[in-house]
Structures are given as structure tokens and as C-alpha cells.
Design an enzyme around this catalytic site. Structure first.
Site, PDB file in Angstrom:
ATOM      1  N   ASP A 104       0.805  -1.095   0.026  1.00 22.89           N
ATOM      2  CA  ASP A 104      -0.012  -0.119  -0.049  1.00 22.89           C
ATOM      3  C   ASP A 104       0.831   1.199  -0.068  1.00 22.89           C
ATOM      4  O   ASP A 104       1.779   1.454   0.772  1.00 22.89           O
ATOM      5  CB  ASP A 104      -0.793   0.158   1.233  1.00 22.89           C
ATOM      6  CG  ASP A 104      -2.042   1.003   1.168  1.00 22.89           C
ATOM      7  OD1 ASP A 104      -3.148   0.714   0.860  1.00 22.89           O
ATOM      8  OD2 ASP A 104      -1.765   2.124   1.210  1.00 22.89           O
ATOM      9  N   ILE A 105       0.311   2.050  -0.727  1.00 21.08           N
ATOM     10  CA  ILE A 105       1.311   3.362  -0.848  1.00 21.08           C
ATOM     11  C   ILE A 105       1.370   4.293   0.452  1.00 21.08           C
ATOM     12  O   ILE A 105       2.020   5.255   0.660  1.00 21.08           O
ATOM     13  CB  ILE A 105       0.648   4.421  -2.294  1.00 21.08           C
ATOM     14  CG1 ILE A 105       1.759   5.178  -2.540  1.00 21.08           C
ATOM     15  CG2 ILE A 105      -0.487   4.929  -1.817  1.00 21.08           C
ATOM     16  CD1 ILE A 105       1.549   5.542  -4.115  1.00 21.08           C
TER      17      ILE A 105
ATOM     18  N   ASN B 278     -12.617  -3.345   2.802  1.00 17.32           N
ATOM     19  CA  ASN B 278     -13.760  -2.471   2.914  1.00 17.32           C
ATOM     20  C   ASN B 278     -14.630  -2.665   1.521  1.00 17.32           C
ATOM     21  O   ASN B 278     -14.235  -2.725   0.518  1.00 17.32           O
ATOM     22  CB  ASN B 278     -13.042  -1.139   2.981  1.00 17.32           C
ATOM     23  CG  ASN B 278     -12.167  -1.224   4.092  1.00 17.32           C
ATOM     24  OD1 ASN B 278     -12.565  -1.481   5.059  1.00 17.32           O
ATOM     25  ND2 ASN B 278     -11.275  -0.396   3.818  1.00 17.32           N
TER      26      ASN B 278
ATOM     27  N   GLY C 181     -16.397   2.115   3.962  1.00 15.84           N
ATOM     28  CA  GLY C 181     -15.028   3.153   3.715  1.00 15.84           C
ATOM     29  C   GLY C 181     -14.216   2.702   2.654  1.00 15.84           C
ATOM     30  O   GLY C 181     -13.095   3.089   2.637  1.00 15.84           O
ATOM     31  N   GLN C 182     -14.995   2.186   1.428  1.00 12.21           N
ATOM     32  CA  GLN C 182     -14.117   1.786   0.490  1.00 12.21           C
ATOM     33  C   GLN C 182     -13.783   3.048  -0.386  1.00 12.21           C
ATOM     34  O   GLN C 182     -14.609   3.621  -0.714  1.00 12.21           O
ATOM     35  CB  GLN C 182     -14.842   0.677  -0.419  1.00 12.21           C
ATOM     36  CG  GLN C 182     -14.033   0.197  -1.702  1.00 12.21           C
ATOM     37  CD  GLN C 182     -14.832  -0.825  -2.291  1.00 12.21           C
ATOM     38  OE1 GLN C 182     -15.714  -1.254  -1.964  1.00 12.21           O
ATOM     39  NE2 GLN C 182     -13.931  -1.423  -3.396  1.00 12.21           N
TER      40      GLN C 182
ATOM     41  N   HIS D 154     -10.349  -5.306  -3.391  1.00 16.31           N
ATOM     42  CA  HIS D 154      -9.035  -5.513  -2.635  1.00 16.31           C
ATOM     43  C   HIS D 154      -9.119  -5.937  -1.194  1.00 16.31           C
ATOM     44  O   HIS D 154      -9.991  -5.504  -0.228  1.00 16.31           O
ATOM     45  CB  HIS D 154      -8.006  -4.302  -2.580  1.00 16.31           C
ATOM     46  CG  HIS D 154      -8.538  -3.245  -2.320  1.00 16.31           C
ATOM     47  ND1 HIS D 154      -9.637  -2.532  -2.871  1.00 16.31           N
ATOM     48  CD2 HIS D 154      -8.648  -2.445  -0.940  1.00 16.31           C
ATOM     49  CE1 HIS D 154      -9.930  -1.318  -2.264  1.00 16.31           C
ATOM     50  NE2 HIS D 154      -9.254  -1.503  -1.087  1.00 16.31           N
TER      51      HIS D 154
ATOM     52  N   HIS E 105      -6.947  -5.780   2.273  1.00 11.95           N
ATOM     53  CA  HIS E 105      -5.786  -5.434   3.053  1.00 11.95           C
ATOM     54  C   HIS E 105      -5.254  -6.266   3.862  1.00 11.95           C
ATOM     55  O   HIS E 105      -5.975  -7.018   4.416  1.00 11.95           O
ATOM     56  CB  HIS E 105      -6.083  -4.250   3.921  1.00 11.95           C
ATOM     57  CG  HIS E 105      -6.722  -2.909   3.446  1.00 11.95           C
ATOM     58  ND1 HIS E 105      -6.020  -1.752   3.033  1.00 11.95           N
ATOM     59  CD2 HIS E 105      -8.113  -2.746   2.660  1.00 11.95           C
ATOM     60  CE1 HIS E 105      -6.658  -0.874   2.391  1.00 11.95           C
ATOM     61  NE2 HIS E 105      -7.923  -1.272   2.288  1.00 11.95           N
TER      62      HIS E 105
HETATM   63  P1  5GP Z   1     -10.003   1.624   0.575  1.00 12.14           P
HETATM   64  O1  5GP Z   1     -10.062   2.385   1.525  1.00 12.14           O
HETATM   65  O2  5GP Z   1     -10.416   1.404  -0.813  1.00 12.14           O
HETATM   66  O3  5GP Z   1     -10.162  -0.157   1.361  1.00 12.14           O
HETATM   67  O4  5GP Z   1      -8.200   1.257   0.412  1.00 12.14           O
HETATM   68  C1  5GP Z   1      -7.559   1.860  -0.651  1.00 12.14           C
HETATM   69  C2  5GP Z   1      -5.977   1.741  -0.426  1.00 12.14           C
HETATM   70  O5  5GP Z   1      -5.347   1.883  -1.749  1.00 12.14           O
HETATM   71  C3  5GP Z   1      -5.526   2.736   0.448  1.00 12.14           C
HETATM   72  O6  5GP Z   1      -4.942   1.951   1.559  1.00 12.14           O
HETATM   73  C4  5GP Z   1      -4.678   3.602  -0.294  1.00 12.14           C
HETATM   74  O7  5GP Z   1      -3.404   3.854   0.656  1.00 12.14           O
HETATM   75  C5  5GP Z   1      -4.288   2.541  -1.490  1.00 12.14           C
HETATM   76  N1  5GP Z   1      -3.900   3.179  -2.657  1.00 12.14           N
HETATM   77  C6  5GP Z   1      -4.634   4.121  -3.454  1.00 12.14           C
HETATM   78  N2  5GP Z   1      -4.047   4.576  -4.566  1.00 12.14           N
HETATM   79  C7  5GP Z   1      -2.736   3.689  -4.571  1.00 12.14           C
HETATM   80  C8  5GP Z   1      -1.704   3.320  -5.726  1.00 12.14           C
HETATM   81  O8  5GP Z   1      -1.704   4.083  -6.474  1.00 12.14           O
HETATM   82  N3  5GP Z   1      -0.750   2.681  -5.116  1.00 12.14           N
HETATM   83  C9  5GP Z   1      -0.815   2.030  -4.072  1.00 12.14           C
HETATM   84  N4  5GP Z   1       0.223   1.067  -3.927  1.00 12.14           N
HETATM   85  N5  5GP Z   1      -1.612   1.824  -3.179  1.00 12.14           N
HETATM   86  C10 5GP Z   1      -2.724   2.837  -3.348  1.00 12.14           C
END
Ligand code: 5GP
Ligand code: ZN
Length: 115
Positions: A33-34, A89, A95-96, A102, A104
């Protein structure tokens, strides 16, 4: 294979956006994750575009099982020995933020940034 040209995770699958990969096969990709919430924070995604867990059906059940089963193997390969957390999520109230399914996987010694 179904992809969405506007989806950032489809772009990561296609190599159009760089990522730090932790695992890849023909079906799944795992990358760091970034904005990590924990010392190890990996996202496991299907290469095919599926927006949310709510958009899965019987045809995805085996793939979902393999996503979950990958988590302990990934954590072991990344040197996580003290346990880990898996989170999916789903949708607005879940909270998606990125609408490509995906999971985590968080691990590593506490304290964590979040979670
Ligand atoms: P969500 O809130 O949808 O469950 O999580 C999305 C996740 O994707 C977040 O933790 C966010 O930091 C990660 N993320 C978003 N854009 C990028 C990206 O371009 N590269 C990577 N490696 N992670 C990303
Ligand atoms: Zn996608």
C-alpha cells in the site's frame, strides 16, 4: 479479461502505474500500500476488474478463497511472525475508496499508524 481503463488498480495490474509487488500469479496481484497503516501493509487484488465484494457471485468464490489463503503465505514471506489482520472495505459505508476489490493485509510489530 475484464478491466476498467479508469481504475487505478487495473492500471497497476497493467503496469501503467508502478507498484512494489509482493506476489503475482495469473489470477492475483499483491502489492504494498502506498500509505501503509502498519509496518507491513499489502493489498491483494484479483487481476480482473471486480468493483466490490458485493459485485462477486458464485463464479468468484474460488478466487476469493485463494485471496484469503494467500494472506498467511504473504506474511510469512515478508517476515511477519506475530500475526496479522485482513480487511475488505465494501462500498461507501464500508469506507471503500478504490472501487476494485482488494483485501488489506496488515502485520508487523505494533504500534501501528492505524487499525
Ligand atoms: P480502501 O479504502 O479502498 O479499502 O483502500 C484503498 C487503499 O489503496 C488505501 O489504503 C490507499 O493507500 C491505497 N492506494 C490508493 N492508490 C494507490 C496507489 O496508486 N498505489 C498503491 N500502492 N496503493 C494505493
Ligand atoms: Zn480495476
Amino acid at each position: 479479461m475484464s478491466t476498467d481503463p479508469n481504475c487505478i488498480f487495473c492500471k497497476i495490474v497493467a503496469g501503467q502505474i508502478p507498484s512494489k509487488k509482493a506476489f503475482e500469479n495469473e489470477e492475483l496481484l499483491a502489492f504494498h500500500d502506498i500509505h501503509p497503516w502498519a509496518p507491513v501493509h499489502v493489498l491483494v487484488i484479483p487481476k480482473v476488474h471486480v468493483a466490490t465484494l458485493s459485485d462477486t457471485g458464485p463464479e468468484h468464490e474460488a478466487m476469493l478463497g485463494r485471496m484469503l489463503a494467500l494472506a498467511p503465505r504473504l506474511m510469512r514471506d515478508l517476515g511477519v511472525t506475530g500475526g496479522f489482520r485482513t480487511v475488505i472495505n465494501t462500498g461507501r459505508d464500508g469506507g471503500q475508496e478504490v472501487y476494485h476489490l482488494h483485501m488489506h493485509v496488515f502485520g508487523g510489530p505494533r504500534p501501528w499508524v492505524k487499525g
